[in-house]
Design an enzyme around this catalytic site. Structure first.
Site, short mmCIF file in Angstrom:
data_model
loop_
_atom_site.label_atom_id
_atom_site.label_comp_id
_atom_site.label_asym_id
_atom_site.label_seq_id
_atom_site.Cartn_x
_atom_site.Cartn_y
_atom_site.Cartn_z
N ASP A 110 35.41 37.31 39.16
CA ASP A 110 35.04 36.06 38.55
C ASP A 110 33.83 36.03 37.67
OD1 ASP A 110 34.85 33.24 38.14
OD2 ASP A 110 34.66 32.61 40.19
C1 BGC Z 1 35.23 30.03 38.16
C2 BGC Z 1 36.61 30.26 38.33
C3 BGC Z 1 37.26 30.40 36.74
C4 BGC Z 1 36.18 31.30 35.82
C5 BGC Z 1 36.71 31.40 34.37
C6 BGC Z 1 34.29 30.56 37.12
O1 BGC Z 1 32.98 30.26 36.88
O2 BGC Z 1 34.63 30.22 39.31
O3 BGC Z 1 37.33 29.73 38.97
O4 BGC Z 1 38.46 30.85 36.74
O5 BGC Z 1 34.84 30.69 36.00
O6 BGC Z 1 36.25 29.97 33.56
#
Ligand code: BGC
Length: 744
Positions: free
Chosen positions: A278
């Site tokens: 993530d």
């Molecule tokens: C979130 C994810 C997301 C990623 C990209 C993160 O902060 O937890 O779910 O896909 O950002 O935007």
């Protein structure tokens, strides 16, 4: 010889059963050829994902072969330019994979995933994801960071909006539908986008519902509950990618969790796609206190099995030295690159790196909007309908109030980066469009937004309500109050929305309350104060027409709650499939209102019970009303003693006993009475949407394989345990006649 052939066929088929990750020998060959040509630097580049914030710098990094992916390019020209550099100006010409959070629609916005789950209609949900993919892929996006299939049992957690709710079975069905919709029939189709199941794993169990917080899930709970939807997506939908979670479980951050990434994902499920971290979840392992510095974080993430790093750049910075120091192994790097290239080949990016960018023809197409409207109609849950006040019967004057009656931005919900509020049709707009000529519509928002505390206009509301036949009150929460990092400790209606309702109730004009929210809110008193309540979640672009159709009976509510609604925050966690405890409440408990003064310590009986709010939720999982009524006939089982390889055939009659055509979501719950471990009081095992005309009756059959009753018992092996079972077929998790059977 024949026997051998048969054995080979059997092995092949049983192999397919345990892992439906599609294997393509020709792609594996291409990967091998390419991998042999790649330098270490080029390999590291493939494992690096850039964010689109600074494309000028990115173009240079791409040209140096140091990026495998870019996140959040949404302009087809920029996508083609970046892709051209990767394909034509790097030594090996490996295309980029462009990712984006396409969560519940790209331009045409569908209800939030929690709302979609309420439809209990996987075909519709698959179609919504398909449309999202068609719109997104036209800009060059070939990868979405969805579906989020975290089991979410705490409405304080803002990300519950992105989830399919509390239940592993429902989440699995919806997750598989979404993956199929995004990925299409074949990943190489230019409208297919790779799905990314997230967040792996257990992120939804954050202590206290505070986002990013610690979780403490045992291995058995992982296997029996939290990992189930992921396993299903891998095996039943050929899931392409998985994202690690932010949380540390039992002290181990997910991006460094070898048990999850190696043992479960690769070894037990045979996952062949790639794992992405993530956003900065690798460097956050330093903040967790799990690594001393970013270099150690890179080492732990690589060794755990995170193939691609989202934005934090530690792989580029440290892989070479980690290899020299023998802290990581070149085979691990090769495997990571193989996994990434496999998905790029499957997407057909090598043959088809560019996009036409014909966005005008694709965005907000008529059929996309129609599907969005139908999905919204099927996601709105009717919670109360006193004296059948709904559907509305020829009102002459309608008063419309509330901050969400005409809130084009907020009705879209959380995680909307690309949908344009100018395309939203609000309930007020739809009401005017459809009924403005024949019905007098008196609109005053009274409150500007959900948190507004200014009650100076309440007098107006009272005055207008008195002139109307019915009040439509649109309350709830703005989209910004749910979603990532938007946890709440209080789930009452924000601002003075409750007071507005109480003021209106004094006028005696009937009140229909429509709640637009990203989570279950604690609305016990608002439900009491309203004649009818529709729970609309954040319904998306076409929320307005969908709600108006429901209010006037052009559509009949059929949605069911994918999550338990607690009466108050103190009851959380509250989910229907809890364990029984050794001292379950039996309904005879006293409560704070009637405990005698100076009662003795044991006089109440010792039960697992809240003295002040009891154990009943406000609304149970699976609950949802219709304008019509359904009558279930007696449940019959074809057999009451079954072997492990048999299927239990359940049949019953279902009659539409009301005056409207409608659809009933028939739900089948089970209980394994005694096992090698204690098991939940009820578990959803199947459901079926049955459409019935007014007065119509059908014989309904539901088949359940005994092998679907597997769980990880005391020996941590997945199997069905022989013994006695109870089964209920009904319209929610708290209805249905109990029948029993035995498995030998
Ligand atoms: C979130 C994810 C997301 C990623 C990209 C993160 O902060 O937890 O779910 O896909 O950002 O935007």
């Amino acid at each position: 010889m024949k026997k051998l052939q048969f054995l080979a066929l059997f092995l092949l088929l049983s192999g397919l059963e345990t892992s439906a990750q599609v294997f393509d020998a020709s792609i594996e060959k291409k990967i091998d050829v390419l991998l042999k040509k790649m330098t270490l630097k080029e390999k590291i580049g493939q494992m690096n994902q850039l964010s689109a914030d600074d494309m000028e710098t990115n173009y240079k990094v791409i040209q140096q072969g140091m990026a495998g992916s870019v996140l959040s390019i949404t302009n087809p020209e920029i996508a083609n330019k970046a892709q051209k550099i990767a394909v034509e100006q790097t030594r090996l010409g490996i295309p980029l994979i462009i990712g984006r959070d396409v969560i519940h629609g790209f331009k045409t916005i569908f209800p939030i995933p929690l709302g979609q789950a309420a439809s209990f209609n996987p075909d519709l949900v698959e179609n919504a994801a398909r449309i999202a993919a068609i719109e997104a892929s036209e800009t060059g996006i070939r990868w979405t960071f969805a579906p989020m299939i975290d089991i979410a049992r705490d409405p304080r957690w803002g990300r519950i909006a992105e989830s399919c709710g509390e239940d592993p079975y429902l989440t699995s069905v919806m997750g598989v539908a979404m993956v199929k919709g995004f990925q299409g029939k074949n990943l190489s189709d230019p409208t297919s986008i790779a799905a990314c199941a997230k967040h792996f794993a257990g992120y939804g169990a954050a202590e206290g519902g505070r986002d990013y917080n610690t979780t403490n899930i045992t291995e058995r709970q992982f296997r029996n509950t939290y990992l189930v939807p992921f396993e299903e997506a891998v095996k039943k939908a050929d899931l392409a990618t998985i994202m690690t979670a932010f949380n540390a479980n039992d002290g181990i951050p997910s991006s460094g969790n070898e048990f999850l990434l190696k043992q479960m994902l690769r070894k037990e499920w045979n996952f062949k796609g790639f794992v992405v971290s993530d956003w900065a979840s690798i460097t956050e392992m330093v903040d967790h206190g799990f690594c001393t510095d970013n270099k150690e974080a890179a080492q732990k993430a690589i060794n755990a099995g995170v193939d691609m790093e989202m934005v934090s750049g530690t792989y580029v910075a440290f892989v070479e030295s980690l290899l020299k120091e023998k802290k990581i192994n070149i085979e691990t790097i090769n495997d990571a690159v193989r996994n990434i290239l496999r998905i790029k080949f499957k997407l057909g990016l090598f043959e088809n790196p560019y996009v036409k960018g014909n966005t005008e023809a694709v965005f907000y197409k008529k059929e996309h909007l129609e599907t969005a409207q139908k999905t919204a109609e099927e996601s709105v849950v009717l919670l109360k309908n006193e004296a059948q006040i709904l559907p509305l019967k020829n009102p002459k004057t309608i008063a419309v109030f509330g901050p969400l009656a005409d809130a084009p931005h907020d009705q879209l919900g959380t995680w909307v980066f690309d949908g344009d509020k100018n395309h939203s049709v609000t309930p007020l707009q739809a009401l005017k469009d459809q009924y403005g000529k024949n019905i007098k519509i008196l609109y005053e928002p009274i409150l500007k937004y959900s948190r507004d505390k200014d009650s100076t206009e309440f007098y107006k509301a009272r005055k207008i309500a008195k002139e109307a036949d019915v009040v439509l009150l649109f309350v709830g929460e703005e989209s910004i109050l749910s979603g990532e990092a938007h946890s709440l400790s209080n789930l009452n209606l924000q601002g003075v929305q409750s007071q507005l309702l109480a003021t209106l109730a004094k006028t005696k004009t009937p009140i229909i309350t429509v709640v637009l929210a990203g989570r279950p809110l604690t609305i016990e008193k608002e439900v009491k104060g309203s004649n009818a309540v529709l729970y609309a979640w954040h319904p998306g672009t076409m929320g307005g027409p969908a709600l108006v159709n429901l209010l006037f009976g052009k559509a009949n509510p059929s949605a069911k709650l994918p999550i338990t609604f607690p009466k108050n925050v103190g009851q959380i966690p509250m989910y229907y499939s809890h364990l029984k405890t050794g001292r379950p409440a039996n309904g005879s408990e006293l409560n704070v209102e009637n405990i005698p003064i100076e009662a003795s310590q044991t006089s109440l009986g010792n039960k697992s019970y809240y003295l002040d709010s009891g154990n009943e939720p406000l609304f149970a999982f699976g609950f949802g009303l219709s304008y019509t009524t359904f009558e279930y006939g007696k449940t019959t089982l074809a057999k009451s003693v079954l072997k492990q390889d048999e299927t239990i055939e359940i049949s019953f009659s279902l009659k539409n006993t009301g005056n409207y055509d409608g659809a009933e979501v028939v739900q089948l719950y089970m209980r394994d009475i005694a096992g090698s471990i204690a098991l939940p009081v009820k578990e959803l095992k199947a459901f079926k949407r049955v459409e019935l005309k007014a007065g119509e009756s059908k014989n309904v059959k539901v088949d359940l394989k005994i092998s679907d009753l597997v769980f990880y018992g005391i020996d941590m092996k997945k199997k069905v345990e022989a013994g006695k079972f109870d089964l209920w077929v009904g319209s929610s998790s708290v209805t249905g006649e109990k029948v029993s059977f035995e498995v030998q």
